[in-house]
Scaffold this active site. Structure first.
Site, short mmCIF file in Angstrom:
data_model
loop_
_atom_site.label_atom_id
_atom_site.label_comp_id
_atom_site.label_asym_id
_atom_site.label_seq_id
_atom_site.Cartn_x
_atom_site.Cartn_y
_atom_site.Cartn_z
N ASP A 142 45.79 98.60 88.73
CA ASP A 142 46.81 99.20 87.77
C ASP A 142 47.57 97.94 86.88
O ASP A 142 47.62 96.73 87.23
CB ASP A 142 48.13 99.45 88.79
CG ASP A 142 49.17 100.20 88.03
OD1 ASP A 142 49.29 101.17 87.39
OD2 ASP A 142 50.40 99.40 88.35
N GLU A 145 29.56 90.52 95.70
CA GLU A 145 29.12 90.22 96.85
C GLU A 145 28.65 91.71 97.55
O GLU A 145 27.87 91.74 98.70
CB GLU A 145 30.29 89.62 97.91
CG GLU A 145 30.60 88.18 97.63
CD GLU A 145 31.84 87.76 98.18
OE1 GLU A 145 31.66 88.30 99.74
OE2 GLU A 145 32.36 86.95 98.02
#
Length: 534
Positions: free
Chosen positions: A199, A255
């Protein structure tokens, strides 16, 4: 798998308005689980859940007081885990909203920050002394009206809030805030989410010198309902420190296999496309969600300029295009002057799902849903309450999903938090299932066509000069696809060189070089060479 998001189609779920299983009038996670087969039947790749975290709900969940738990209004962490598991069983990725630029004033960090200038969280938010005359430190305005600064009598300083006073801005100049935000993302990644919708992604940083914003050139003599639109927000958002922070978030996601993040970019038209391009360069956002197609403009030049502008700035970047969401008037109502409601709904599906980039659909869009006319006494949205009647807020696009034509559209057995009215009931899902020419079945057909057509998912765009209300382009690839759309309610006849055979769920008549597009008609075709329209 790592690039599943490129060219993908995502369905936005506004949980409090999707399905209520408790009878309290508010949708919940179990309701989303119940309706996941409907979403999967559309053929989309992912769902995006608007905020479901613990919150006082002052801004319908965009004011978070606990980032690592589910608000009881929506259910529990166990419900969330069950939702992720069921979505994955149905082949759907799960993207969740992350509202990191600001928190609720009920968050423990803010409670400690306002209590002392010397505590561990003193610098977690943006604080500033008053001017000698007691006024705020600069002229920054809140999106929701008034000054972006609120005086706190305990700390005896102003704090920054780009939205409600109960939504204080976190201070991302503080490395500890960044580390905390990364820990929140890791928490949800470990629970199996496939990505994040970030957001207000360009609001993380502010100008540390607190310089005042300048004016924004106005197109009309009459001031807008909200004076926020009078400023060029050069110093209060979209700051140069932001890309480095996006790179830290991207490094975390890298990752994990196959995870993605899309950032909501809201800024002035002269700056938004450039910011989207900058934020989607290598090692930053996977996608930038644009506001550029969420307004009243419905012209070939507008669509062409936004798509071309993005890819000039970021040839390898990925935009996220949408026509509707939880913050704007639904596009069938916005563009009502350009054709009949059902025709506009189908045309919009054809246009949007032919664009280069990733596509975001908003719940109810696949039903041709209209904006709900909300009376003042029915309002819940803070900016609507503040700026009524010139701005009626966002409640009109947030009313419940209409599953059938029964009481409250099958959304709840209680009283819905926002009303379900007759014009919305007429666009219910049950009445469209299996009806070949319905908006719902048209969406299913066009999504399936996009998913099966590599050029529409991943091909570059070559725009074609076309007359008047016609938008035309070729999506390149091993098998190029010509795409053409009549953005008017009047039929259009075209003569086209290089045109092959009509393909997909076209709404047009092919006759050699001639193509007839009815009102709001659309077509896709193979090509036999360079395409020109005469």
């Amino acid at each position: 798998m790592r690039d599943w998001w490129r060219g993908s189609v995502t369905y936005q779920v506004y949980p409090r308005s999707f399905e209520d299983t408790t009878g309290n009038g508010v949708g919940d996670l179990r309701g989303v689980i119940l309706r996941l087969p409907h979403i999967a039947s559309l053929g989309v790749d992912a769902i995006w859940l608007s905020p479901i975290f613990t919150s006082p709900q002052a801004d319908m969940g965009y004011d978070v007081s606990d980032y690592c738990d589910i608000d009881p209004l929506f259910g529990t962490l166990a419900d969330f885990d069950a939702l992720v598991e069921r979505a994955h069983e149905l082949g759907l990725k799960v993207i969740i909203d992350q509202v990191l630029s600001h928190s609720s004033d009920q968050h423990p960090f803010f409670k400690e920050s306002r209590a002392s200038r010397d505590g561990a969280y003193a610098d977690f938010y943006v604080w500033a002394d008053a001017n000698p005359d007691g006024s705020p430190p600069n002229n920054w305005l809140s999106v929701f009206g008034g000054s972006a600064w609120e005086w706190d009598s305990r700390r005896r300083q102003y704090y920054l809030h780009n939205f409600l006073p109960s939504q204080p801005d976190l201070n991302f100049h503080n490395p500890a805030v960044q580390d905390w935000a990364l820990s929140v993302l890791r928490f949800w990644l470990e629970r199996g989410v496939d990505g994040f919708r970030l957001d207000t992604v360009n609001y993380y940083f502010h100008d540390q010198a607190l310089r005042s914003n300048g004016p924004l050139a106005q197109k009309e003599n009459r001031p807008p309902a909200n004076p926020y639109e009078l400023q060029d927000h050069e110093f209060s958002k979209s700051r140069p420190e932001n890309p480095a922070w996006l790179e830290r978030m991207r490094a975390l996601l890298d990752e994990y296999d196959g995870r993605t993040m899309v950032g909501e970019v809201g800024d002035a038209p002269h700056r938004a496309v450039e910011i989207m391009a900058e934020y989607t360069r290598a090692g930053r956002l996977h996608m930038a969600y644009s506001f550029d197609m969420l307004g009243p403009e419905f012209t070939p030049d507008h669509f062409r300029s936004k798509i071309s502008g993005f890819f000039r700035g970021a040839p390898e970047g990925c935009p996220a295009w949408a026509f509707s969401n939880h913050d704007v008037v639904r596009h069938v109502s916005r563009w009502a002057d350009h054709g009949k409601a059902a025709d506009i709904a189908k045309l919009a599906a054809a246009v949007l799902l032919s664009f280069e980039g990733s596509i975001y659909l908003y719940q109810g869009e696949e039903l041709g849903q209209l904006e709900t006319e909300i009376e003042f006494h029915e309002l819940t949205d803070p900016p609507g309450l503040r700026f009524w009647p010139d701005y009626k807020g966002r409640d009109g696009c947030r009313t419940p999903m209409v599953w059938d034509n029964g009481p409250h559209g099958g959304f709840t057995q209680g009283t819905p938090w926002l009303p379900v009215k007759l014009p919305q009931l007429e666009h219910n899902a049950a009445g469209q299932v299996g009806q070949p020419d319905s908006v719902l079945e048209t969406y299913r057909a066009i999504v399936a066509f996009r998913q099966a057509t590599e050029a529409l998912r991943l091909g570059r765009t070559q725009f074609i000069d076309a007359p008047g209300p016609v938008l035309a382009f070729v999506r390149e690839g091993d098998v190029p696809v010509f795409c053409v759309f009549n953005l008017s309610a009047k039929p259009v006849d075209l003569v086209i060189d290089g045109l092959g055979e009509g393909i997909g769920p076209s709404k047009a008549a092919f006759d050699g070089r001639k193509l007839q597009l009815g009102p709001n008609g659309y077509a896709w075709a193979t090509t036999t060479g360079e395409v020109t329209i005469t």
